[in-house]
Design a protein around this motif. Sequence first.
Motif, PDB file in Angstrom:
ATOM      1  N   THR A  70     -84.248   3.263  50.034  1.00 13.18           N
ATOM      2  CA  THR A  70     -85.485   3.974  49.744  1.00 13.18           C
ATOM      3  C   THR A  70     -86.247   3.206  48.657  1.00 13.18           C
ATOM      4  N   PRO A  71     -87.543   3.469  48.491  1.00 17.60           N
ATOM      5  CA  PRO A  71     -88.276   2.804  47.408  1.00 17.60           C
ATOM      6  C   PRO A  71     -87.627   3.025  46.042  1.00 17.60           C
ATOM      7  N   GLU A  72     -87.074   4.200  45.826  1.00 22.59           N
ATOM      8  CA  GLU A  72     -86.434   4.488  44.532  1.00 22.59           C
ATOM      9  C   GLU A  72     -85.185   3.636  44.353  1.00 22.59           C
ATOM     10  N   ILE A  88     -90.432  -4.205  51.789  1.00 20.16           N
ATOM     11  CA  ILE A  88     -90.299  -3.250  52.891  1.00 20.16           C
ATOM     12  C   ILE A  88     -89.072  -2.402  52.614  1.00 20.16           C
ATOM     13  N   CYS A  89     -89.256  -1.084  52.579  1.00 18.94           N
ATOM     14  CA  CYS A  89     -88.172  -0.161  52.267  1.00 18.94           C
ATOM     15  C   CYS A  89     -87.991   0.858  53.390  1.00 18.94           C
ATOM     16  N   THR A 187     -88.305   0.630  62.458  1.00 15.08           N
ATOM     17  CA  THR A 187     -87.768  -0.728  62.456  1.00 15.08           C
ATOM     18  C   THR A 187     -88.356  -1.575  61.334  1.00 15.08           C
ATOM     19  N   LYS A 188     -87.528  -2.471  60.839  1.00 17.20           N
ATOM     20  CA  LYS A 188     -88.000  -3.440  59.861  1.00 17.20           C
ATOM     21  C   LYS A 188     -88.995  -4.413  60.496  1.00 17.20           C
ATOM     22  N   ALA A 189     -88.792  -4.701  61.782  1.00 20.25           N
ATOM     23  CA  ALA A 189     -89.628  -5.696  62.451  1.00 20.25           C
ATOM     24  C   ALA A 189     -91.092  -5.296  62.462  1.00 20.25           C
ATOM     25  N   ALA A 190     -91.388  -4.010  62.701  1.00 19.08           N
ATOM     26  CA  ALA A 190     -92.784  -3.566  62.743  1.00 19.08           C
ATOM     27  C   ALA A 190     -93.442  -3.741  61.386  1.00 19.08           C
ATOM     28  N   ALA A 191     -92.726  -3.376  60.321  1.00 20.88           N
ATOM     29  CA  ALA A 191     -93.282  -3.535  58.975  1.00 20.88           C
ATOM     30  C   ALA A 191     -93.420  -5.012  58.617  1.00 20.88           C
ATOM     31  N   ALA A 192     -92.463  -5.838  59.039  1.00 26.51           N
ATOM     32  CA  ALA A 192     -92.536  -7.279  58.755  1.00 26.51           C
ATOM     33  C   ALA A 192     -93.748  -7.903  59.436  1.00 26.51           C
ATOM     34  N   ALA A 193     -94.037  -7.478  60.662  1.00 24.40           N
ATOM     35  CA  ALA A 193     -95.213  -7.999  61.361  1.00 24.40           C
ATOM     36  C   ALA A 193     -96.491  -7.626  60.627  1.00 24.40           C
ATOM     37  N   GLU A 194     -96.524  -6.409  60.076  1.00 25.19           N
ATOM     38  CA  GLU A 194     -97.701  -5.981  59.324  1.00 25.19           C
ATOM     39  C   GLU A 194     -97.860  -6.787  58.038  1.00 25.19           C
TER      40      GLU A 194
END
Length: 281
Positions: A70-72, A88-89, A187-194
């Motif tokens: 999590t961000p925390e 990315i969290c 998914t991490k992949a979607a955030a990584a693409a952004e």
Amino acid sequence: MKTVVCTDLDRTLIYSAAALFLDGPDETLPRLLCVEMYQAKPLSYLTETAARLLERLAEAATLVPTTTRTPEQYARVRLLDKPPPYAICANGGHILVDGVDDADWAARVRARVSGLEPAEVHEHLTRVGGDFVLRARVASGLFSYAVVDRPALPADWMEELTGWCAERGWRTSLQGRKVYCLPAGLTKAAAAAEVARRAGADRMLAAGDSLLDIELLEAADAALRPAHGELADTGWTAPNTAVTTTRGVAAGEEIAGRLLGHALDPGVVPDTGLWRELVSE
């Protein structure tokens, strides 16, 4: 060419004391740097050499810690002298920009993964768990995880949980002492693409050790996984993904070096030679 490097943290770059996998006489072991404190106690480490390599990597590319934390939980980690511009969290549920949560991205993710409520999964996880489930929680309102006594896990418990989740469009991952249950669309992949789009990157490098990292590794132009962890246990491979020659905290150092080598020269990930030269510089 502008490069973005999206890498998992736990058991990929940083390691708890139980996951260090140190072997040999004490005088030959690497010097370690603590990069996370929890309740005033040291929790996560990397080698001092890995720390220097990551500082150089952050200069050569856009380094993006990409974690299921999590961000925390992520905020406790001091990976670099200067915090990276992106992180990315929550397995892609949050993108931090200069340490600030992007509320628009978080809202878009919540809309995309709506369906079965995390509280329902958490309730099931708690109900089917025994004394081997030490504690469980819902993380970021997006998924559920439990800390377990891994040696005490019943032989078929993880398989049954995975089946129950799969029927509902969720998936599971067992990483160290943590069992994760997440919606398939998180998914991490979607955030990584952004992040790559925002950073104006021409290529992406990635690293990770768990089933939750597969989409990220597959989406990268070149990727690394350590010779330990969930992906190693399942024998997962991909044409674009190289495997370290070392395990434990030494693999974290190798990953940092090989990512740096590839950021400087796109042809070096399959060959460990250049990163060893970078270490000695």
